[in-house]
Design a protein around this motif. Structure first.
Motif, PDB file in Angstrom:
ATOM      1  N   HIS A  31       0.816  -1.216   0.000  1.00 13.95           N
ATOM      2  CA  HIS A  31       0.000   0.000   0.000  1.00 13.95           C
ATOM      3  C   HIS A  31       0.848   1.264   0.000  1.00 13.95           C
ATOM      4  CE1 HIS A  31      -3.642  -2.294   0.572  1.00 13.95           C
ATOM      5  NE2 HIS A  31      -3.202  -2.819   1.706  1.00 13.95           N
ATOM      6  N   ALA A  32       1.826   1.313   0.902  1.00  8.59           N
ATOM      7  CA  ALA A  32       2.666   2.506   1.061  1.00  8.59           C
ATOM      8  C   ALA A  32       3.830   2.146   1.965  1.00  8.59           C
ATOM      9  CB  ALA A  32       1.861   3.655   1.670  1.00  8.59           C
ATOM     10  N   GLY A  33       4.803   3.036   2.061  1.00 10.25           N
ATOM     11  CA  GLY A  33       5.904   2.818   2.981  1.00 10.25           C
ATOM     12  C   GLY A  33       5.434   2.885   4.420  1.00 10.25           C
ATOM     13  N   ARG A  34       6.107   2.132   5.296  1.00 15.16           N
ATOM     14  CA  ARG A  34       5.744   2.159   6.715  1.00 15.16           C
ATOM     15  C   ARG A  34       6.510   3.306   7.373  1.00 15.16           C
ATOM     16  NH1 ARG A  34       2.655  -1.578   8.641  1.00 15.16           N
ATOM     17  NH2 ARG A  34       3.344  -1.237  10.778  1.00 15.16           N
ATOM     18  N   ASN A  35       5.892   4.484   7.325  1.00 13.12           N
ATOM     19  CA  ASN A  35       6.502   5.670   7.914  1.00 13.12           C
ATOM     20  C   ASN A  35       5.443   6.446   8.695  1.00 13.12           C
ATOM     21  OD1 ASN A  35       5.001   7.006   5.886  1.00 13.12           O
ATOM     22  ND2 ASN A  35       6.721   6.887   4.462  1.00 13.12           N
ATOM     23  N   ILE A  36       5.864   7.551   9.277  1.00  9.10           N
ATOM     24  CA  ILE A  36       4.969   8.333  10.132  1.00  9.10           C
ATOM     25  C   ILE A  36       3.773   8.872   9.366  1.00  9.10           C
ATOM     26  CG2 ILE A  36       4.817  10.358  11.632  1.00  9.10           C
ATOM     27  CD1 ILE A  36       6.396   8.027  12.789  1.00  9.10           C
ATOM     28  N   HIS A  37       3.929   9.062   8.075  1.00  5.67           N
ATOM     29  CA  HIS A  37       2.823   9.567   7.265  1.00  5.67           C
ATOM     30  C   HIS A  37       1.595   8.660   7.357  1.00  5.67           C
ATOM     31  CE1 HIS A  37       0.721  11.615   4.033  1.00  5.67           C
ATOM     32  NE2 HIS A  37       0.575  10.477   3.409  1.00  5.67           N
ATOM     33  N   VAL A  38       1.807   7.359   7.493  1.00  5.15           N
ATOM     34  CA  VAL A  38       0.698   6.419   7.590  1.00  5.15           C
ATOM     35  C   VAL A  38      -0.165   6.744   8.814  1.00  5.15           C
ATOM     36  CG1 VAL A  38       0.072   3.977   7.836  1.00  5.15           C
ATOM     37  CG2 VAL A  38       2.018   4.625   6.397  1.00  5.15           C
ATOM     38  N   LEU A  39       0.474   7.060   9.921  1.00  8.54           N
ATOM     39  CA  LEU A  39      -0.252   7.432  11.136  1.00  8.54           C
ATOM     40  C   LEU A  39      -0.879   8.812  11.004  1.00  8.54           C
ATOM     41  CD1 LEU A  39      -0.987   6.552  14.008  1.00  8.54           C
ATOM     42  CD2 LEU A  39       1.141   7.604  14.798  1.00  8.54           C
ATOM     43  N   GLN A  40      -0.134   9.753  10.425  1.00  4.88           N
ATOM     44  CA  GLN A  40      -0.659  11.109  10.262  1.00  4.88           C
ATOM     45  C   GLN A  40      -1.919  11.116   9.402  1.00  4.88           C
ATOM     46  OE1 GLN A  40       2.951  12.852   8.656  1.00  4.88           O
ATOM     47  NE2 GLN A  40       3.387  13.916  10.577  1.00  4.88           N
ATOM     48  N   GLN A  41      -1.900  10.336   8.345  1.00  6.51           N
ATOM     49  CA  GLN A  41      -3.058  10.276   7.453  1.00  6.51           C
ATOM     50  C   GLN A  41      -4.278   9.723   8.177  1.00  6.51           C
ATOM     51  OE1 GLN A  41      -2.213   8.349   3.719  1.00  6.51           O
ATOM     52  NE2 GLN A  41      -4.360   8.201   3.132  1.00  6.51           N
ATOM     53  N   ALA A  42      -4.078   8.696   8.991  1.00  5.11           N
ATOM     54  CA  ALA A  42      -5.189   8.089   9.712  1.00  5.11           C
ATOM     55  C   ALA A  42      -5.791   9.043  10.735  1.00  5.11           C
ATOM     56  CB  ALA A  42      -4.731   6.805  10.393  1.00  5.11           C
ATOM     57  N   PHE A  43      -4.988   9.944  11.279  1.00  7.21           N
ATOM     58  CA  PHE A  43      -5.446  10.851  12.335  1.00  7.21           C
ATOM     59  C   PHE A  43      -5.853  12.226  11.813  1.00  7.21           C
ATOM     60  CE2 PHE A  43      -4.082   7.702  15.175  1.00  7.21           C
ATOM     61  CZ  PHE A  43      -4.444   8.044  16.468  1.00  7.21           C
ATOM     62  N   ALA A  44      -5.711  12.459  10.520  1.00  8.21           N
ATOM     63  CA  ALA A  44      -5.904  13.803   9.972  1.00  8.21           C
ATOM     64  C   ALA A  44      -7.277  14.394  10.291  1.00  8.21           C
ATOM     65  CB  ALA A  44      -5.678  13.780   8.457  1.00  8.21           C
ATOM     66  N   ASP A  45      -8.312  13.569  10.246  1.00 10.36           N
ATOM     67  CA  ASP A  45      -9.671  14.077  10.439  1.00 10.36           C
ATOM     68  C   ASP A  45     -10.293  13.654  11.766  1.00 10.36           C
ATOM     69  OD1 ASP A  45      -9.677  15.316   7.896  1.00 10.36           O
ATOM     70  OD2 ASP A  45     -10.194  13.411   6.940  1.00 10.36           O
ATOM     71  N   ILE A  46      -9.471  13.180  12.705  1.00  9.36           N
ATOM     72  CA  ILE A  46      -9.973  12.745  14.006  1.00  9.36           C
ATOM     73  C   ILE A  46     -10.146  13.950  14.927  1.00  9.36           C
ATOM     74  CG2 ILE A  46      -9.457  11.390  16.075  1.00  9.36           C
ATOM     75  CD1 ILE A  46     -10.163   9.653  13.738  1.00  9.36           C
ATOM     76  N   ASP A  47     -11.253  13.996  15.615  1.00 14.18           N
ATOM     77  CA  ASP A  47     -11.505  15.056  16.597  1.00 14.18           C
ATOM     78  C   ASP A  47     -10.459  14.965  17.705  1.00 14.18           C
ATOM     79  OD1 ASP A  47     -12.425  16.795  18.522  1.00 14.18           O
ATOM     80  OD2 ASP A  47     -14.410  15.879  18.707  1.00 14.18           O
ATOM     81  N   GLY A  48      -9.700  16.022  17.911  1.00  9.49           N
ATOM     82  CA  GLY A  48      -8.643  16.029  18.914  1.00  9.49           C
ATOM     83  C   GLY A  48      -9.134  15.861  20.333  1.00  9.49           C
TER      84      GLY A  48
END
Length: 378
Positions: A31-48
């Protein structure tokens, strides 16, 4: 059978195969490289302000567990940080309930070859190995066992032999036999969603054949980490106790839960596409000299590529291929048949559709020509 007529390279490559693969313009598998971007993308629209889970409780974990229990058609589900933990616990519970320390599974089962004997050392469970390592477990294998067991574990697909699958009718027959014999049956469904297009079944329909099931969220789904163990409510309640004993009740698991949910919802609907793309690619690969796939026609989005030449000869060619074509197909090789052949695993994911098909075909044509140069047919 192929014999070498010249060495692939007289010089030691300056890059490893993995390094050359990572530097290509187009990478086919995954799917993609295993880097921090994978986590950032998953959390981008999460209510803080969303509250985290704590020690296995809280809305964020309970809602996801309920969602997965419904998908799998089971009464209840528990989120685990690792599948290794989940499956050892599942087998321990079934062994305790049957008052038997014996379970049966394939000789190349993950618990047998990748977990440092955790099942045996931590839980004192004995494994009965069914079938030859190069083929699937059949109903006959189960019927001919000369020892009583508490549980049979089946892995779908059987990863270490190319992701092969039994016919669905064979699976039904094994399940029916186990239930008549009072044997619990557990599904290693790390890649469950990937096989549904081939079987043309829902996850719940497949899981109905099993008493318990484990699924992974980092393999075909591409999340950070995490797993679900599902089954009857009393079974999952007991699994929570063992989860605490194993140290699996982290103060919070929400980074894994939220990323699992995000990538599950993003990709589970694409498994048919990934499967068809794997069939397409395997067909092209099988036209190359001294190469074949296992299975010849994939039954999921994964398959193995077997090179009919030694690793030390194929590896420099593949490094050269990465550099010459800009397409990365293979990032590692393992020895086969005492070093006479080598193989690798390929899993199709989100990357594949973004690679121009003419680039893939040109890269494989380059590889075919290169292999023709270094082989002669006896």
């Amino acid at each position: 059978m192929y014999n070498t007529t010249e060495s692939a390279s007289s010089k030691q490559p300056s890059l490893t195969l993995r390094e050359a693969f990572a530097q290509t313009e187009y990478i086919l598998p995954g799917h993609a490289g295993r880097n921090i971007h994978v986590l950032q993308q998953a959390f981008a629209d999460i209510d803080g302000d969303l509250a985290s889970d704590q020690y296995g409780g809280g809305q964020v974990i309970e809602d996801f567990q309920k969602q997965m229990a419904d998908v799998l058609g089971k009464e209840s589900a528990v989120f685990f940080p690792t599948g290794t933990m989940a499956q050892q616990i599942a087998l321990r519970i079934w062994c305790d309930r049957h008052n038997s320390p014996k379970v049966a599974y394939h000789p190349l089962c993950h618990l047998e070859i990748h977990e440092e004997d955790g099942l045996k050392e931590l839980h004192h469970i004995q494994s009965i190995l069914l079938a030859d390592k190069d083929r699937l477990i059949t109903l006959a294998d189960v019927q001919q066992m000369d020892q009583d067991i508490a549980c049979l574990l089946l892995e779908l697909p059987q990863r270490e032999i190319g992701g092969q699958l039994p016919d669905y009718s064979e699976l039904q027959a094994i399940s029916e036999y186990c239930r008549k014999q009072g044997i619990s049956i557990h599904l290693d469904g790390a890649r469950l969603f990937e096989i549904l297009p081939y079987y043309q079944k829902t996850a719940a329909e497949v899981c109905e054949l099993f008493d318990s099931v484990y699924i992974s969220f980092y393999k075909g789904i591409g999340g950070i980490a995490g797993a679900i163990l599902a089954g009857p409510s009393d079974f999952t309640a007991e699994s929570k106790v063992w989860k605490r004993r194993h140290g699996g009740d982290l103060i919070s698991l929400y980074p894994y839960i939220l990323s699992s949910k995000y990538y599950y919802e993003q990709r589970v609907g694409n498994m048919e596409q990934y499967y068809q793309e794997a069939v397409q690619l395997a067909g092209w690969i099988n036209k190359c000299t001294a190469i074949h796939t296992l299975p010849e026609v994939p039954v999921s989005n994964m398959f193995h590529i077997h090179f009919e030449l030694p690793k030390e000869q194929i590896e420099p060619i593949l490094i050269e291929m990465c550099q010459a074509t800009g397409v990365g197909i293979v990032q590692y090789l393992t020895d086969q048949k005492e070093g006479a052949h080598c193989a690798t695993e390929l899993v199709i994911g989100a990357r594949y559709e973004h690679v121009p098909q003419d680039r893939i075909q040109k890269a494989l044509a380059w590889l075919d020509q290169r292999l023709k140069e270094v082989t002669t047919v006896q």
